[in-house]
Motif scaffolding. Structure first.
Motif, PDB file in Angstrom:
ATOM      1  N   ARG A  84      -7.133  -3.370  -8.568  1.00  0.00           N
ATOM      2  CA  ARG A  84      -8.250  -2.889  -7.435  1.00  0.00           C
ATOM      3  C   ARG A  84      -8.982  -4.052  -6.915  1.00  0.00           C
ATOM      4  O   ARG A  84      -8.756  -3.929  -5.643  1.00  0.00           O
ATOM      5  N   TRP A  86      -7.372  -7.073  -6.378  1.00  0.00           N
ATOM      6  CA  TRP A  86      -6.174  -7.602  -5.479  1.00  0.00           C
ATOM      7  C   TRP A  86      -6.219  -6.959  -4.480  1.00  0.00           C
ATOM      8  O   TRP A  86      -5.770  -7.530  -3.260  1.00  0.00           O
ATOM      9  N   LEU A  87      -6.202  -5.559  -4.477  1.00  0.00           N
ATOM     10  CA  LEU A  87      -5.876  -4.790  -3.405  1.00  0.00           C
ATOM     11  C   LEU A  87      -6.957  -4.947  -2.251  1.00  0.00           C
ATOM     12  O   LEU A  87      -6.580  -4.842  -1.160  1.00  0.00           O
ATOM     13  N   LEU A  89      -9.564  -3.116  -1.387  1.00  0.00           N
ATOM     14  CA  LEU A  89      -9.985  -1.987  -0.534  1.00  0.00           C
ATOM     15  C   LEU A  89     -11.337  -1.433  -0.680  1.00  0.00           C
ATOM     16  O   LEU A  89     -11.669  -1.622  -1.958  1.00  0.00           O
ATOM     17  N   VAL A  97      -6.407   6.158  -2.303  1.00  0.00           N
ATOM     18  CA  VAL A  97      -5.038   5.594  -3.035  1.00  0.00           C
ATOM     19  C   VAL A  97      -4.656   6.069  -4.281  1.00  0.00           C
ATOM     20  O   VAL A  97      -3.609   6.487  -4.728  1.00  0.00           O
ATOM     21  N   ASP A 220      -1.048   0.676   6.505  1.00  0.00           N
ATOM     22  CA  ASP A 220      -1.665  -0.215   6.089  1.00  0.00           C
ATOM     23  C   ASP A 220      -1.432  -0.469   4.481  1.00  0.00           C
ATOM     24  O   ASP A 220      -0.607   0.029   3.924  1.00  0.00           O
ATOM     25  N   ARG A 221      -2.263  -1.148   3.994  1.00  0.00           N
ATOM     26  CA  ARG A 221      -2.140  -1.512   2.537  1.00  0.00           C
ATOM     27  C   ARG A 221      -2.589  -0.488   1.779  1.00  0.00           C
ATOM     28  O   ARG A 221      -1.786  -0.191   0.649  1.00  0.00           O
ATOM     29  N   GLY A 222      -3.223   0.544   2.134  1.00  0.00           N
ATOM     30  CA  GLY A 222      -3.622   1.629   1.316  1.00  0.00           C
ATOM     31  C   GLY A 222      -2.575   2.525   1.232  1.00  0.00           C
ATOM     32  O   GLY A 222      -1.942   2.969   0.075  1.00  0.00           O
ATOM     33  N   THR A 223      -1.876   2.896   2.566  1.00  0.00           N
ATOM     34  CA  THR A 223      -0.629   3.755   2.467  1.00  0.00           C
ATOM     35  C   THR A 223       0.463   3.242   1.776  1.00  0.00           C
ATOM     36  O   THR A 223       1.351   4.041   0.991  1.00  0.00           O
ATOM     37  N   LEU A 224       0.818   2.000   1.901  1.00  0.00           N
ATOM     38  CA  LEU A 224       1.886   1.293   1.348  1.00  0.00           C
ATOM     39  C   LEU A 224       1.806   1.325  -0.269  1.00  0.00           C
ATOM     40  O   LEU A 224       2.726   1.437  -0.978  1.00  0.00           O
ATOM     41  N   THR A 225       0.629   0.824  -0.926  1.00  0.00           N
ATOM     42  CA  THR A 225       0.371   1.220  -2.135  1.00  0.00           C
ATOM     43  C   THR A 225       0.499   2.146  -2.882  1.00  0.00           C
ATOM     44  O   THR A 225       1.199   2.441  -3.819  1.00  0.00           O
ATOM     45  N   THR A 226       0.080   3.256  -2.278  1.00  0.00           N
ATOM     46  CA  THR A 226       0.166   4.448  -2.968  1.00  0.00           C
ATOM     47  C   THR A 226       1.491   5.040  -2.817  1.00  0.00           C
ATOM     48  O   THR A 226       2.014   5.786  -3.686  1.00  0.00           O
TER      49      THR A 226
END
Length: 305
Positions: A84, A86-87, A89, A97, A220-226
């Motif tokens: 969390r 490191w992300l 968000l 996510v 974004d980072r959220g969509t890519l991560t999940t």
């Protein structure tokens, strides 16, 4: 891949049909809001009761299947919370996510299991639903609490909604009727069966109606991560655990199917009500549902070869 795509293809077509209907807003937005309630509170619970109350659950390795599914959820949950910081968000975005990574679209899962493995596939999927739905719902509500987006009043309503969750109640009722030997006496079996048959096609169309094509432009980072967590990492974890637990091919396929499913459309409602990032949730739901049309056949073909 022909047999797998032939089984899943009609399901995807129903979702795309729903997307077209939703885009045209036909017959109305209000109609589909009420239809979703009918599916969620009546039709799908009827299907779960009909399946679990009369199924020969002895054919399903319940203990090992439970170990694989809950083990994968636990591993991914711990990993996401460890990452969390490191992300980096915001708390509302992280809860979306998290939901996107561990929730699953029940309609697609049960329909896919039936298309691939018939009646025993549906029975195995119903067992998976009974195992996963309570745990996933508790973890999602807990994520809002831990992230600090949930107020006291929302907590009370969330716990109450969890206790009254129709899918959980339907699973409990079906298991009770099965274990006690009561089953579904008289005309009730046919009535529940008829209601249950309507659940999956209408549920798949409703999934498509809920999609928001405009949300696809959010990258974004959220969509890519999940998306990576749900559509790539979760299937890998499940396959490793299925091998470790010695699951038979049918149970392994169902476990893999549920691992690789897109997230549930109901996650948007939860995000909106409990302080999550609802717009990010909409983007995740739409993106995962469309991407899963490619990734689901890939994973299933990988283990069938």
């Amino acid at each position: 891949m022909q047999s797998i795509t032939a089984a899943l293809g009609p399901l995807f077509l129903l979702i795309l049909l729903g997307a077209a209907i939703g885009y045209r807003r036909w017959p109305s937005v209000e109609f589909w809001a009420q239809m979703e309630k009918l599916i969620y509170f009546v039709l799908f619970p009827a299907m779960l009761v009909a399946t679990l109350a009369t199924a020969d659950v002895s054919q399903v390795p319940v203990g090992r299947l439970t170990g694989v599914l809950l083990g994968a959820i636990a591993i991914l949950t711990l990993l996401l919370w460890r990452l969390r910081d490191w992300l980096a968000l915001p708390s509302p975005a992280f809860t979306s996510v998290f939901q996107g990574a561990i929730r699953f679209n029940t309609y697609v899962g049960v329909a896919g299991a039936g298309a691939l493995h018939g009646e025993l596939g549906v029975t195995t999927a119903a067992v998976a639903v009974a195992v996963m739905v309570p745990v996933v719902n508790v973890l999602c509500v807990a994520s809002f609490i831990k992230a600090g987006t949930l107020g006291t009043s929302s907590l009370r309503s969330s716990v109450l909604a969890l206790v009254k969750n129709p899918l959980i109640l339907a699973c409990l009722a079906g298991i009770f009727l099965n274990l006690t030997g009561i089953g579904l006496p008289g005309w009730s079996e046919s009535a529940f069966d008829l209601l249950g048959r309507a659940a999956l096609p209408l549920g798949l169309v409703a999934v498509g109606v809920a999609l928001r094509p405009a949300a696809l432009f959010r990258l974004d980072r959220g969509t890519l991560t999940t998306n990576v967590a749900k559509l790539a990492l979760m299937p890998v974890i499940v396959l490793a655990l299925a091998w470790a637990f010695g699951l038979d091919p049918l149970s392994r396929d169902v476990a893999l199917l549920f691992a690789a499913l897109p997230t549930a459309t109901s996650a948007y409602i939860l995000a909106r009500q409990l302080g999550g990032d609802a717009e990010l949730m909409a983007a995740i739901i739409t993106g995962q549902t469309l991407l899963a049309m490619l990734t689901l056949p890939f994973w299933l073909k990988l283990v069938s070869g």
